[in-house]
Enzyme design. Structure first.
Site, short mmCIF file in Angstrom:
data_model
loop_
_atom_site.label_atom_id
_atom_site.label_comp_id
_atom_site.label_asym_id
_atom_site.label_seq_id
_atom_site.Cartn_x
_atom_site.Cartn_y
_atom_site.Cartn_z
N GLY A 12 -23.89 -8.34 -5.83
CA GLY A 12 -22.86 -7.50 -5.98
C GLY A 12 -23.07 -6.25 -5.84
O GLY A 12 -22.16 -4.94 -6.11
N ARG A 46 -22.39 -10.16 1.00
CA ARG A 46 -22.77 -10.87 1.55
C ARG A 46 -22.23 -10.36 3.52
O ARG A 46 -21.82 -11.01 4.29
CB ARG A 46 -20.97 -11.26 1.60
N GLU A 87 -24.65 -15.77 0.10
CA GLU A 87 -23.68 -15.55 -1.07
C GLU A 87 -23.65 -16.88 -1.92
O GLU A 87 -24.26 -17.56 -2.55
CB GLU A 87 -22.33 -16.76 -0.44
N HIS A 177 -22.28 -0.09 -21.95
CA HIS A 177 -23.56 1.30 -21.48
C HIS A 177 -22.95 2.81 -22.84
O HIS A 177 -23.76 3.55 -22.86
CB HIS A 177 -22.57 1.59 -20.21
N HIS A 239 -17.07 -1.20 -26.69
CA HIS A 239 -17.29 0.18 -27.08
C HIS A 239 -17.53 0.59 -28.69
O HIS A 239 -17.86 0.38 -28.89
CB HIS A 239 -16.50 0.84 -25.86
N LYS A 339 -5.10 4.68 -21.75
CA LYS A 339 -5.40 5.51 -20.77
C LYS A 339 -4.20 6.55 -20.72
O LYS A 339 -3.63 6.53 -21.53
CB LYS A 339 -5.07 4.82 -19.78
#
Length: 487
Positions: A12, A46, A87, A177, A239, A339
């Protein structure tokens, strides 16, 4: 530079995660002289590119997302990279990858890291094909996967079983993270290297703990994922729960990976189960509506592109947990995340108990406010709030903050991904998540997930640009408990 000899494969490599986080982190490590000299990075994607096409793309991404981008470092940085067209659903692509990583007659590398910067639904297919191609338990192979680690307890157990069919637990690096943030790591030092702090870090002195992760942005282009996940799965279960374990854990016997993670699991296992009939007393959810954020009008969640009609997915969650052990019994831990809130901030606010008032009852002091420890993860700061006497003849008090800023002028901040990528290369698993941590975190929130899964008709709303719904205070134990928005 580090003498760690390894190969690094990014699945990716052209996706959002790689472009916004991994590639800038690797670039910053290179510029700082922290990246291994012989590190070989294979960008798996890809797109029909050769190395020149990849380098053009890489240059564009670093200009956009890397801080302090300097073009004179770019040529040397590119020498680490090779582009591999393939792929992830084609076995032939993994055969070619095998030939590139272990060419005939070549000396075996010290370690090969596979970073799965891909959709969670593709984790297992890629792991299976890596195993079929010979990258499995027999070699020095490490697999890095990002959250979510499942979307409930059952799916997390299934994911873990599938991973263990092909790789050992010590080869699997589950990355969060937040654990790479320096201020989070500094929490361990603050607690365990300061005797004065550790002595009062318990239910005899601490009234309650708040952990907040607030975001001012909406869901951006993540509706496909977010509308299925929601704030509880996206943020709180991982998190915020990880930060809770670091605050509440007992001193480990050492800083070795398993010693740290053993103590974190003990915390999760000690969290009081939420009764099915009392979920509303422990947790609440809401969804942002239209509003104003930083003087800009923004749409409500229901009007975001890709969101299902009449979705009841929560964009805000507040929950209360109790840790039933000798250190913390009776102390509520309030966690919230949302959010489209008023500001972007991540913080821990620890309030101490009230002092006895008799000493000041004959003075003009009506009430002495309690002390706080205020830890900001973003932006970084560490403060202690105490009460002092105001200048003047009358006995009056006011709060002042003692700022324990730890970064000196000129000292550069190490990004969380930079720290964690270095740890993967060096095989240090201390800041990565072991599966029993994942399992018990899901067990803690599972009653909430199941309860909300049955409530599909209605959800509270709050205006974008606010600090969330007023109803969020209803989970708090006492009338004088309130959310600490500013620290």
């Amino acid at each position: 530079m580090s003498d760690c000899n390894c190969q690094f494969v990014i699945f990716g490599a052209t996706g959002d995660l790689a472009c916004k986080k991994l590639l800038p982190a690797l670039y910053h490590l290179h510029c700082a002289g922290r990246m291994p000299d012989e590190l070989r990075i294979l960008a798996f994607g890809r797109r029909p590119w050769d190395d020149k096409g990849w380098q053009d793309f890489l240059h564009e991404q670093l200009e956009t997302y890397a801080s302090n981008y300097q073009a004179d470092h770019f040529a040397d940085f590119c020498k680490h990279f090779e582009y591999v067209r393939g792929e992830i659903h084609e076995p032939e692509s993994f055969v070619r990858l095998r030939a590139l990583l272990t060419p005939e007659g070549a000396e075996k590398p010290a370690g090969t890291i596979f970073y799965l910067a891909i959709r969670p639904t593709d984790f297992i297919p890629v792991v299976q094909r890596l195993s079929s191609a010979g990258f499995n338990q027999e070699g020095d192979y490490r697999v890095v996967i990002e959250k979510p680690f499942g979307d409930d307890l059952e799916s997390a157990m299934q994911l873990n079983e599938q991973l263990h069919n092909h790789f050992r637990e010590d080869q699997i690096y589950r990355i969060d993270h937040y654990l790479g943030k320096e201020i989070v790591q500094n929490l361990l030092v603050f607690r365990f290297a300061n005797l004065a702090i550790e002595a009062i870090w318990n239910r005899n002195y601490i009234d309650h703990v708040q952990i907040t992760v607030a975001e001012d942005m909406g869901i951006e282009n993540r509706a496909g994922y977010y509308d299925q996940a929601g704030a509880l799965r996206d943020m709180l279960q991982n998190h915020l729960m990880q930060v809770l374990t670091l605050i509440a854990m007992e001193p480990p016997p050492s800083l070795e990976a398993d010693s740290l993670r053993d103590e974190k699991v003990k915390v999760l296992r000690s969290i009081r189960p939420i009764p099915k009939s009392a979920v509303t007393a422990y947790a609440m959810r809401a969804q942002y509506g239209p509003g104003v954020v930083h003087d800009k009008h923004v749409p409500g969640y229901q009007d975001e592109a890709g969101v299902e009609v009449n979705s009841v997915t929560e964009t805000y969650v507040a929950a209360k947990f109790y840790i039933d052990n000798w250190r913390w019994r009776g102390v509520p831990f309030y966690l919230r995340t949302g959010k489209r809130l008023a500001a972007k901030t991540s913080s821990v606010a620890i309030r101490f108990r009230h002092t006895p008032q008799q000493l000041f009852r004959e003075t003009s002091i009506e009430r002495i406010e309690p002390n706080w420890i205020l830890l900001s993860l973003e932006p970084e700061s560490l403060k202690i709030e105490i009460q002092i006497k105001e200048p003047g003849l009358e006995m009056r008090v006011r709060p002042v903050q003692l700022n324990a800023s730890y970064r000196k002028d000129g000292e550069q901040e190490l990004d969380a991904y930079e720290a964690l990528l270095l740890d993967v290369m060096e095989g240090d698993r201390a800041l990565f998540i072991r599966f029993d941590e994942v399992e018990w975190a899901w067990r803690v929130v599972d009653p909430i997930i199941k309860s909300w899964g049955r409530e599909t008709d209605y959800i509270l709303t709050y205006p974008a640009g606010s600090w969330g719904p007023d109803e969020a205070t209803r989970i708090m134990d006492k009338e004088d408990h309130y959310w600490r928005n500013q620290i």
